[in-house]
Scaffold this motif. Sequence first.
Motif, PDB file in Angstrom:
ATOM      1  N   ASP A   1       0.844  -1.201   0.000  1.00 16.21           N
ATOM      2  CA  ASP A   1       0.000   0.000   0.000  1.00 16.21           C
ATOM      3  C   ASP A   1       0.877   1.247   0.000  1.00 16.21           C
ATOM      4  O   ASP A   1       0.658   2.192  -0.770  1.00 16.21           O
ATOM      5  CB  ASP A   1      -0.927  -0.022   1.226  1.00 16.21           C
ATOM      6  N   ALA A   2       1.917   1.232   0.846  1.00 19.56           N
ATOM      7  CA  ALA A   2       2.840   2.373   0.901  1.00 19.56           C
ATOM      8  C   ALA A   2       3.524   2.568  -0.449  1.00 19.56           C
ATOM      9  O   ALA A   2       3.632   3.694  -0.940  1.00 19.56           O
ATOM     10  CB  ALA A   2       3.869   2.164   2.005  1.00 19.56           C
ATOM     11  N   ALA A   3       3.954   1.468  -1.060  1.00 22.12           N
ATOM     12  CA  ALA A   3       4.658   1.572  -2.345  1.00 22.12           C
ATOM     13  C   ALA A   3       3.749   2.185  -3.411  1.00 22.12           C
ATOM     14  O   ALA A   3       4.168   3.035  -4.198  1.00 22.12           O
ATOM     15  CB  ALA A   3       5.139   0.190  -2.794  1.00 22.12           C
ATOM     16  N   ARG A   4       2.482   1.758  -3.407  1.00 21.36           N
ATOM     17  CA  ARG A   4       1.522   2.324  -4.360  1.00 21.36           C
ATOM     18  C   ARG A   4       1.320   3.804  -4.084  1.00 21.36           C
ATOM     19  O   ARG A   4       1.335   4.631  -4.988  1.00 21.36           O
ATOM     20  CB  ARG A   4       0.183   1.606  -4.199  1.00 21.36           C
ATOM     21  N   GLY A   5       1.112   4.116  -2.810  1.00 15.44           N
ATOM     22  CA  GLY A   5       0.838   5.493  -2.434  1.00 15.44           C
ATOM     23  C   GLY A   5       2.001   6.430  -2.709  1.00 15.44           C
ATOM     24  O   GLY A   5       1.802   7.617  -2.946  1.00 15.44           O
ATOM     25  N   LEU A   6       3.230   5.897  -2.676  1.00 14.15           N
ATOM     26  CA  LEU A   6       4.399   6.749  -2.926  1.00 14.15           C
ATOM     27  C   LEU A   6       4.638   6.935  -4.416  1.00 14.15           C
ATOM     28  O   LEU A   6       5.501   7.706  -4.814  1.00 14.15           O
ATOM     29  CB  LEU A   6       5.649   6.137  -2.284  1.00 14.15           C
ATOM     30  N   GLY A   7       3.900   6.197  -5.268  1.00 17.95           N
ATOM     31  CA  GLY A   7       4.015   6.425  -6.702  1.00 17.95           C
ATOM     32  C   GLY A   7       4.901   5.445  -7.439  1.00 17.95           C
ATOM     33  O   GLY A   7       5.387   5.741  -8.534  1.00 17.95           O
ATOM     34  N   LEU A   8       5.143   4.246  -6.878  1.00 20.29           N
ATOM     35  CA  LEU A   8       5.862   3.225  -7.641  1.00 20.29           C
ATOM     36  C   LEU A   8       4.889   2.586  -8.632  1.00 20.29           C
ATOM     37  O   LEU A   8       3.758   2.268  -8.285  1.00 20.29           O
ATOM     38  CB  LEU A   8       6.429   2.141  -6.714  1.00 20.29           C
ATOM     39  N   SER A   9       5.339   2.376  -9.876  1.00 25.14           N
ATOM     40  CA  SER A   9       4.504   1.723 -10.874  1.00 25.14           C
ATOM     41  C   SER A   9       4.399   0.236 -10.527  1.00 25.14           C
ATOM     42  O   SER A   9       5.137  -0.257  -9.673  1.00 25.14           O
ATOM     43  CB  SER A   9       5.108   1.895 -12.259  1.00 25.14           C
TER      44      SER A   9
ATOM     45  N   ASN B   1      -5.119  10.785  -3.791  1.00 32.22           N
ATOM     46  CA  ASN B   1      -4.000  10.248  -4.581  1.00 32.22           C
ATOM     47  C   ASN B   1      -4.438   9.076  -5.476  1.00 32.22           C
ATOM     48  O   ASN B   1      -3.612   8.268  -5.899  1.00 32.22           O
ATOM     49  CB  ASN B   1      -2.818   9.855  -3.676  1.00 32.22           C
TER      50      ASN B   1
ATOM     51  N   LEU C   1      -5.878   6.320  -4.947  1.00 26.05           N
ATOM     52  CA  LEU C   1      -5.888   4.930  -4.503  1.00 26.05           C
ATOM     53  C   LEU C   1      -7.333   4.444  -4.500  1.00 26.05           C
ATOM     54  O   LEU C   1      -7.600   3.250  -4.536  1.00 26.05           O
ATOM     55  CB  LEU C   1      -5.264   4.790  -3.111  1.00 26.05           C
TER      56      LEU C   1
ATOM     57  N   GLU D   1       0.911   7.481 -11.066  1.00 26.26           N
ATOM     58  CA  GLU D   1       2.257   7.475 -10.489  1.00 26.26           C
ATOM     59  C   GLU D   1       2.796   8.898 -10.331  1.00 26.26           C
ATOM     60  O   GLU D   1       3.384   9.235  -9.317  1.00 26.26           O
ATOM     61  CB  GLU D   1       3.231   6.654 -11.345  1.00 26.26           C
TER      62      GLU D   1
ATOM     63  N   ARG E   1       0.945  10.646  -7.465  1.00 30.16           N
ATOM     64  CA  ARG E   1       1.312  10.162  -6.120  1.00 30.16           C
ATOM     65  C   ARG E   1       2.705  10.609  -5.706  1.00 30.16           C
ATOM     66  O   ARG E   1       2.977  10.779  -4.519  1.00 30.16           O
ATOM     67  CB  ARG E   1       1.213   8.634  -6.084  1.00 30.16           C
ATOM     68  N   ARG E   2       3.609  10.786  -6.669  1.00 27.18           N
ATOM     69  CA  ARG E   2       4.954  11.235  -6.304  1.00 27.18           C
ATOM     70  C   ARG E   2       4.933  12.668  -5.787  1.00 27.18           C
ATOM     71  O   ARG E   2       5.876  13.120  -5.142  1.00 27.18           O
ATOM     72  CB  ARG E   2       5.896  11.097  -7.502  1.00 27.18           C
TER      73      ARG E   2
ATOM     74  N   TYR F   1       2.322  10.303   1.648  1.00 25.34           N
ATOM     75  CA  TYR F   1       1.332   9.338   2.099  1.00 25.34           C
ATOM     76  C   TYR F   1       1.868   8.592   3.317  1.00 25.34           C
ATOM     77  O   TYR F   1       2.899   7.922   3.240  1.00 25.34           O
ATOM     78  CB  TYR F   1       1.035   8.370   0.952  1.00 25.34           C
TER      79      TYR F   1
ATOM     80  N   PHE G   1       9.793  -0.288   3.957  1.00 29.85           N
ATOM     81  CA  PHE G   1      10.240  -1.445   3.187  1.00 29.85           C
ATOM     82  C   PHE G   1      11.310  -2.189   3.987  1.00 29.85           C
ATOM     83  O   PHE G   1      12.380  -1.649   4.271  1.00 29.85           O
ATOM     84  CB  PHE G   1      10.749  -1.001   1.824  1.00 29.85           C
TER      85      PHE G   1
ATOM     86  N   LEU H   1      12.939   8.266  -7.360  1.00 30.94           N
ATOM     87  CA  LEU H   1      11.964   8.052  -8.441  1.00 30.94           C
ATOM     88  C   LEU H   1      11.841   9.289  -9.323  1.00 30.94           C
ATOM     89  O   LEU H   1      11.676   9.180 -10.535  1.00 30.94           O
ATOM     90  CB  LEU H   1      10.579   7.730  -7.865  1.00 30.94           C
TER      91      LEU H   1
END
Lengths: 203, 319
Positions: free
Chosen positions: A109-117, B59, B61, B82, B85-86, B90, B98, B113
């Motif tokens: 969820d975090a990865a999506r929210g941060l804008g990773l494709s 954003n 989602l 994408e 969201r950048r 969030y 990670f 990114l």
Amino acid sequence: MNYLFTHLPQVGIYTLQHLALVGTSLIIALVIALPLGVYAARQRRVGRPLLGVLGAIYTIPSLALLAVLVRYNGLGFWTPVIVLVAYAQFVLVRNIAQGLLGVDPAQLDAARGLGLSSAQRFWRIEVPLALPVMLGGVRVATVSMIAIATLAAYASAGGLGTFIFEGLSRQYPAETLAGSIPAAILAIAVDALFRGIERAVTV
Amino acid sequence: MSDPASAGAPVRFESVTVRYPNADRNAVDDVSFAIPAGSFTVFLGPSGCGKSTLLRTVNRLVVPRNGTVFVDDADVAGIAPERLRRGIGYVIQAVGLFGHMTVAANVAVVPELVGWDRQRVSARVDELLALVSLDPARYRNRYPRELSGGEQQRVGVARAIAAQPPVLLMDEPFGAVDAIVRSALQDETRRIARSLKTTILFVTHDVDEALRLADRIVVLREGRLVQYDTPLAILSAPATEYVERLLDTHDVVRRLTLLRARDAMRTQTGTTSGSIDAGASLRESLNAFLQGAENLAVTDDGATIGVLAFDDIRRALHP
């Protein structure tokens, strides 16, 4: 044991053949299992029956499968490779899917929210986090392939099984051991190697 | 930290409706309101009121069935997810650092990114860790599993604001940490919010947290907007009985936390026993009176600027 040491050059050749069989099979098996495993994790409704089918293949005695395949595919290198690839699918696909399904949903969820494709999420987040479980599957599959590859001699494909089958037919246990002992050592060494890699990538 | 690049952007909801598949009612139901640039807006309501869903439309989602969300006056539906969201920070309750990356690598994700060079990213990581009160030298190379819950969420906040987003979304960010840590994180969030000028949208079901942080509160119920105003205005004039009950508006002591000594004092002199800072809340002042003070000198930077008596507190509640 004496036989083993007096035939070292031959042991070396058979070991290399053995490794070629297992190595080739492992690469082909992974090329098939990676997309299947990812698909099984994404589409649970397809994943469950798929694992059922692969599990059924896994339970077929490998010697029986090889005997049948020799009838249709003939002798040689590729017939045992087919058996090894088919046999490895269950463990590989299961662990690849399990690894991906085990990834913490909050991190995704975090990865999506941060804008990773979706490709970036897969390669940078999901694969590294699933890697220990995936590698566990590769390790188990490879070790069992080393054992099953001894049957390749039945299809005249060489490998350490050649000593075993010859020793059995000549009722000469020392020759049988010259095949089974290096095969066992190979399996133990590969197991240790993969455990080391798993530890290195586990977070 | 003053950073002109991180000035906030306005956010606007226009008739936003969200319905999840197989649901029997709208999760968000025809919600319209506008959030000014740089403000701290809290979405408040019980679980299931649609506050997180509404937040996640910003954003993309969550995609609304009807209506439009604007960030910086641009329809978010027209921006690639994408890219959108950048530019929007969030932070989530479960943090989601990670696990296979160090603290520094986690914070660096979005700057990398969007293509910052290595030196700039590295300098930014140190700056951000310091901002969230984690010593960069000690924390840079640690892994998330080596951190406490509070430390993890500090890194989560640093990661979210790393590339200077004009909008920051925080979804119950302190719901999973204990009360003492939560209180410290709230203070720091307030401090960071002031220094950043970023527009912050913050979801919580905790009324005291909302009152403590918000410039403005959005009260939601079953997907609908019930009231949107400053904390003091909502406590003084709740729009419905639901708001009254949710915020327990009859609890006047709660309202005292929002009023300052400066606002209730009289500019005169007289005999005083004890003093209080002009920025202190009337709740703190009440505490001093209950402990025996008669009249308090109100001080600003050490200088006495007025006097506060017990009756002034009563007057402040009923102007």
